[in-house]
Design an enzyme around this catalytic site. Structure first.
Site, short mmCIF file in Angstrom:
data_model
loop_
_atom_site.label_atom_id
_atom_site.label_comp_id
_atom_site.label_asym_id
_atom_site.label_seq_id
_atom_site.Cartn_x
_atom_site.Cartn_y
_atom_site.Cartn_z
N LYS A 52 0.36 -1.14 -0.40
CA LYS A 52 -0.48 -0.20 0.42
C LYS A 52 0.44 1.57 -0.19
CE LYS A 52 -4.13 -2.46 2.42
NZ LYS A 52 -4.26 -2.55 3.08
N GLN A 96 -4.97 -1.79 9.71
CA GLN A 96 -4.42 -2.83 8.86
C GLN A 96 -5.81 -4.01 10.47
OE1 GLN A 96 -4.29 -2.80 6.07
NE2 GLN A 96 -4.15 -5.20 5.55
N ASP A 119 -11.14 2.53 4.10
CA ASP A 119 -11.29 1.35 3.90
C ASP A 119 -12.68 0.83 4.35
OD1 ASP A 119 -9.29 0.01 3.87
OD2 ASP A 119 -9.08 -0.64 6.35
N1 L34 Z 1 -7.38 -2.39 7.56
N2 L34 Z 1 -7.32 -4.61 7.12
C1 L34 Z 1 -7.70 -3.43 6.35
N3 L34 Z 1 -7.77 -2.72 5.08
C2 L34 Z 1 -7.56 -4.13 4.25
O1 L34 Z 1 -7.99 -3.78 2.71
C3 L34 Z 1 -7.89 -5.23 4.13
N4 L34 Z 1 -6.99 -6.14 3.15
C4 L34 Z 1 -7.17 -7.53 4.14
C5 L34 Z 1 -6.25 -7.90 5.06
N5 L34 Z 1 -6.93 -6.41 6.26
C6 L34 Z 1 -7.03 -5.73 5.80
C7 L34 Z 1 -6.56 -6.46 2.52
O2 L34 Z 1 -5.76 -4.59 1.88
C8 L34 Z 1 -6.65 -8.58 2.16
N6 L34 Z 1 -5.85 -7.37 2.10
C9 L34 Z 1 -4.77 -7.48 0.67
C10 L34 Z 1 -4.42 -6.68 0.41
C11 L34 Z 1 -3.19 -6.86 -0.85
C12 L34 Z 1 -3.14 -7.66 -1.06
C13 L34 Z 1 -4.31 -9.35 -0.54
C14 L34 Z 1 -4.58 -9.05 0.76
C15 L34 Z 1 -2.34 -8.60 -2.45
O3 L34 Z 1 -1.47 -7.33 -2.69
N7 L34 Z 1 -1.84 -10.09 -2.76
C16 L34 Z 1 -1.05 -10.51 -3.29
C17 L34 Z 1 -0.11 -11.35 -2.86
C18 L34 Z 1 0.61 -10.74 -1.61
C19 L34 Z 1 1.65 -11.43 -1.28
O4 L34 Z 1 2.63 -11.43 -2.03
O5 L34 Z 1 1.40 -12.08 -0.32
C20 L34 Z 1 -1.96 -10.73 -4.53
O6 L34 Z 1 -1.54 -10.87 -5.81
O7 L34 Z 1 -3.00 -11.65 -4.72
#
Ligand code: L34
Length: 291
Positions: A52, A96, A119
């Protein structure tokens, strides 16, 4: 089968946001500013928050990362939140999740100024969203809508089965898909851990949103030929063959389900990157509301 490329779509969105930030610079206006509070050292949370912050830098936003120790008290966290609420140079911020067990999540989310709640987790935003009023829509559901829209997937009149009823994904996406609007007008069924005969429901679905958190739960026999599959699951599964010591798995048995589907999101590279792009979008919206 068409891959719903979240990584590419998120990149397109970031370019659009970056261009908008560029026009602000020309007008000598300060850029949007997002802050993130991270409590503790959860590996996945560190990855997501890091991503982020990097995305903020990429589009030209100001960003502030506030890292607090695992043993931070609820009172200390509330104090920090009050500071951010008062900060006139901050457009939006997130706390988060998950938080350490000794902190009451509900109490924290209620303390966030709804105007800065990019959020969309505050009851005021959730309620406004449910009533089809102007509101911050949680980034993950917002990202799913954006993907469906950009790939021109018809939702109107379709049967959509949402598996999972979490406050941040399952519940809001089920509300949004049933609402009036360009991506909406679906007939929505919300399924969860107590649902009986789940496969009978998913086999009748035109669109399936998996937000359960159980790796490879949805198998080919549970899916109708030509269904649209949205996989929100993102679980780290131990794998000693992999340099990181784990691999990321979605809630869908990808290979076998993909060959039966019309559209499908991969994991990684699907809904995850969209979540980050839509957080930026919400921050820009928060900024534009004030200016
Ligand atoms: N307050 N908490 C708050 N806001 C959110 O919007 C989140 N979330 C969830 C968990 N807690 C939170 C996220 O940001 C899940 N989440 C999130 C964000 C980004 C990715 C996955 C979950 C992401 O970038 N995933 C990548 C892989 C990342 C890795 O290597 O682990 C993908 O390609 O899916």
């Amino acid at each position: 089968m068409v891959l719903l490329d979240g990584k590419k779509t998120a990149q397109d969105l970031k370019e659009e946001i970056k261009a908008t930030v560029g026009t602000l610079q020309v007008k000598n206006q300060r850029p949007p500013h997002l802050a993130a509070i991270l409590v503790g050292n959860d590996g996945a949370s560190l990855t997501y928050v890091g991503s982020k912050v990097r995305s903020c830098e990429y589009v030209g936003f100001d960003s502030t990362l506030i890292q607090l120790e695992e043993n931070t008290s609820e009172t200390e966290l509330l104090k920090k939140i009050e500071e951010l609420n008062q900060d006139a140079n901050l457009d939006g911020y997130i706390v988060q999740l998950p938080l350490p067990k000794h902190i009451n999540e509900e109490k924290i989310l209620l303390a966030i100024d709804p105007e800065k709640d990019v959020d969309g987790f505050h009851p005021s935003n959730f309620g406004r969203m449910a009533l089809e009023m102007d509101a911050f829509i949680p980034a993950t559901p917002f990202g799913i809508l954006e993907l469906l829209e950009r790939y021109q997937i018809e939702t109107s009149g379709k049967h959509c089965v949402v598996v999972g009823r979490s406050h941040i994904v399952g519940r809001p996406i089920s509300i949004l898909l049933s609402q009036k609007g360009p991506v909406g007008n679906a007939t929505v069924t919300v399924a969860h851990s107590r649902t009986e005969n789940l496969a009978d429901l998913t086999r009748n679905a035109d669109i399936i949103v998996m937000a359960l958190g159980i790796p490879e739960f949805l198998t080919a026999d549970m899916v109708k030929e030509g269904a649209v599959i949205i996989d929100v699951g993102i679980t780290r599964v131990t794998d000693t063959n992999h340099p990181k010591g784990y691999v990321i798995r979605g809630d869908v048995a990808f290979e076998e389900v993909a060959s039966k589907s019309s559209y499908i999101t991969p994991v990684p590279g699907g809904v995850g990157p969209m979540t980050i792009a839509m957080l930026l979008k919400n921050t820009l919206l928060a900024y534009q509301r004030k200016h």
